[in-house]
Design a protein around this motif. Structure first.
Motif, short mmCIF file in Angstrom:
data_model
loop_
_atom_site.label_atom_id
_atom_site.label_comp_id
_atom_site.label_asym_id
_atom_site.label_seq_id
_atom_site.Cartn_x
_atom_site.Cartn_y
_atom_site.Cartn_z
N ASP A 1 19.68 20.02 -23.24
CA ASP A 1 18.91 20.57 -22.00
C ASP A 1 19.25 19.90 -20.77
N ASP A 2 19.45 20.71 -19.88
CA ASP A 2 19.63 19.98 -18.39
C ASP A 2 18.03 20.21 -17.93
N LEU A 3 17.52 18.95 -17.68
CA LEU A 3 16.06 18.83 -17.32
C LEU A 3 15.90 18.49 -15.96
N SER A 4 17.31 18.33 -15.24
CA SER A 4 17.44 17.83 -13.97
C SER A 4 16.37 18.82 -13.05
N THR A 5 16.29 19.94 -13.06
CA THR A 5 15.24 20.93 -12.69
C THR A 5 15.05 21.97 -13.71
N LEU A 6 14.14 23.00 -13.73
CA LEU A 6 13.54 23.63 -14.45
C LEU A 6 13.62 25.33 -13.85
N ASN A 7 13.43 25.98 -14.72
CA ASN A 7 13.04 27.40 -14.28
C ASN A 7 12.08 27.86 -15.05
N VAL A 8 11.55 29.07 -14.61
CA VAL A 8 10.22 29.79 -15.43
C VAL A 8 10.89 30.91 -16.09
N VAL B 1 25.84 10.57 -36.52
CA VAL B 1 25.37 11.08 -35.56
C VAL B 1 25.11 10.01 -34.51
N LEU B 2 25.39 10.34 -33.13
CA LEU B 2 25.71 9.43 -32.15
C LEU B 2 24.76 9.41 -31.13
N VAL B 3 23.58 10.28 -31.35
CA VAL B 3 22.46 10.39 -30.35
C VAL B 3 21.05 10.53 -30.85
N LYS B 4 20.02 10.30 -30.19
CA LYS B 4 18.76 10.68 -30.80
C LYS B 4 17.81 11.52 -29.59
N THR B 5 16.90 11.93 -30.04
CA THR B 5 15.99 12.99 -29.00
C THR B 5 15.64 12.03 -27.76
N GLY B 6 15.83 12.43 -26.83
CA GLY B 6 15.65 11.66 -25.49
C GLY B 6 16.69 10.98 -24.90
N ASP B 7 17.94 10.97 -25.51
CA ASP B 7 18.96 10.34 -24.99
C ASP B 7 19.64 11.25 -23.70
N LYS B 8 20.15 10.46 -22.87
CA LYS B 8 20.68 11.24 -21.70
C LYS B 8 22.20 11.07 -21.98
N VAL B 9 23.04 12.01 -21.82
CA VAL B 9 24.45 12.14 -21.86
C VAL B 9 24.95 12.61 -20.99
N PRO C 1 14.51 24.75 -19.56
CA PRO C 1 15.36 23.79 -18.82
C PRO C 1 16.49 24.80 -18.10
N ASN C 2 16.90 24.27 -16.95
CA ASN C 2 17.84 24.91 -16.07
C ASN C 2 19.11 25.21 -17.03
N GLN C 3 19.71 24.86 -17.93
CA GLN C 3 20.78 24.76 -18.70
C GLN C 3 20.30 24.47 -20.19
N THR C 4 20.75 25.27 -21.14
CA THR C 4 20.44 24.70 -22.68
C THR C 4 21.73 24.95 -23.37
N GLN C 5 22.03 23.97 -24.44
CA GLN C 5 23.18 24.26 -25.25
C GLN C 5 22.79 23.85 -26.74
N ALA C 6 22.94 25.08 -27.35
CA ALA C 6 22.51 24.65 -29.01
C ALA C 6 23.71 24.36 -29.68
N THR D 1 19.84 15.98 -21.25
CA THR D 1 19.20 15.26 -22.28
C THR D 1 19.02 15.87 -23.62
N ILE D 2 19.22 15.15 -24.82
CA ILE D 2 19.17 15.54 -26.09
C ILE D 2 17.57 15.71 -26.30
N THR D 3 17.28 17.05 -26.67
CA THR D 3 15.78 17.63 -26.95
C THR D 3 15.68 17.73 -28.54
N GLN D 4 16.81 18.11 -29.12
CA GLN D 4 16.52 18.03 -30.78
C GLN D 4 17.82 17.28 -31.34
N VAL D 5 17.59 16.88 -32.64
CA VAL D 5 18.24 16.21 -33.34
C VAL D 5 17.87 16.56 -34.78
N ASN D 6 18.86 17.54 -35.66
CA ASN D 6 18.11 18.14 -36.82
C ASN D 6 19.46 17.98 -37.86
N ILE D 7 19.95 16.76 -37.63
CA ILE D 7 21.02 16.23 -38.68
C ILE D 7 20.96 14.79 -38.83
#
Length: 286
Positions: free
Chosen positions: A127-134, A72-80, A57-62, A102-108
């Motif tokens: 994760d910011d999936l609006s663009t990707l990096n390598v 828990v107010l979100v699920k995997t795949g939600d856009k926030v 992802p372009n950005q990621t936040q754990a 985009t929410i890519t993991q929910v472990n609670i």
């Protein structure tokens, strides 16, 4: 003289004549080795490094929480969007989005203790999936050739994208595996334009342009070989003979290699010289 004896003498003479003609014919044949040839020319040479990388992802936040989960107010795949509350805890803690993504993991789960920190996992990952990096993991030999701002071609299936090296770590990182320790240097490639139909986590092929020289003397790479001292040499064709030439070489592509010293423009060189080719060997061109 009996006829039988005469015929015998004639037969011997005929055999002798045939042997003489065969020997004469063979002695007239050339021992020249047939060779394929190329020409030394002025060319532009582009040196590249081919490797693989992983789409990230372009950005990621754990986000890490502690305590008992209330909601828990979100699920995997939600856009926030930035500053959305993603989860709340009984101690007043809130997990809040740091950017649009985009929410890519929910472990609670609601009404359960959050123990993800002890397990080394995020409570929620954004994760910011609006663009990707390598992400690249460069070996020691690769790392010395790669620099920030070098042009890159990224290939996934039948899709090809352009990009550049945007980051290169200052030090290598060691990893432990079943075969022992290994070290690699991290680097990041960014796309010139946001790619479509690519997914984070998959591998892609990466070709990095590491150097370019223009209008230089170039040798077909098939003509390059080495002597018993591991010095680069080639064989030119002169007056029907192979002549060994010691050369100094520079950068190379998959087809050409730069010649810094030892050859002149227009000289004919032998391609893929066999073990039969030695200095002053007689040769003939295909």
């Amino acid at each position: 003289m009996k006829k039988k004896t005469i015929f015998g003498i004639l037969a011997v003479l005929v055999v002798a004549l045939i042997i003489f003609l065969v020997v004469q014919g063979n002695s007239g044949k050339s021992n020249a080795v047939t060779v394929r040839t190329g020409e030394v020319k002025k060319e532009t040479i582009v040196e590249t490094l081919s490797t693989t990388g992983t789409l990230i992802p372009n950005q990621t936040q754990a986000l890490i929480g502690t305590g008992n989960v209330v909601d828990v107010l979100v699920k995997t795949g939600d856009k926030v969007t930035k500053e959305n509350v993603l989860a709340t805890y009984d101690n007043g803690l809130q997990l809040i989005a740091g950017f649009d993504g985009t929410i890519t993991q929910v472990n609670i789960k609601n009404n359960q203790a959050d123990t993800n920190a002890q397990q080394g996992k995020p409570s929620i990952q954004l994760d910011d999936l609006s663009t990707l990096n390598v992400q690249l993991a460069l070996s020691n030999s690769e790392a010395s050739s790669v620099a920030v701002d070098q042009k890159v071609e990224i290939t996934s299936g039948n899709q090809t994208f352009s990009g550049k090296v945007s980051e290169k770590d200052p030090t290598a990182q060691s990893t432990q595996s079943a075969t022992g320790n290994s070290a690699s240097l991290g680097a990041v490639v960014t796309f010139d334009h946001a790619p479509e139909k690519l997914f984070s986590g998959f591998d892609v092929d990466v070709t990095i342009t590491t150097d370019t020289v223009e209008n230089v003397l170039a040798l077909p790479i098939e003509a390059l070989t080495y002597n018993d001292k591991n010095e680069p040499i080639t064989y030119i064709v002169k007056d029907g003979l192979a002549k060994e030439k010691k050369i100094e070489i520079g950068i190379q592509s998959d087809k050409l290699i730069e010649v810094k010293k030892g050859l002149k423009e227009g000289e004919t060189v032998i391609l893929s010289p066999s073990s039969d080719i030695k200095n002053n060997a007689e040769v003939t061109k295909e």
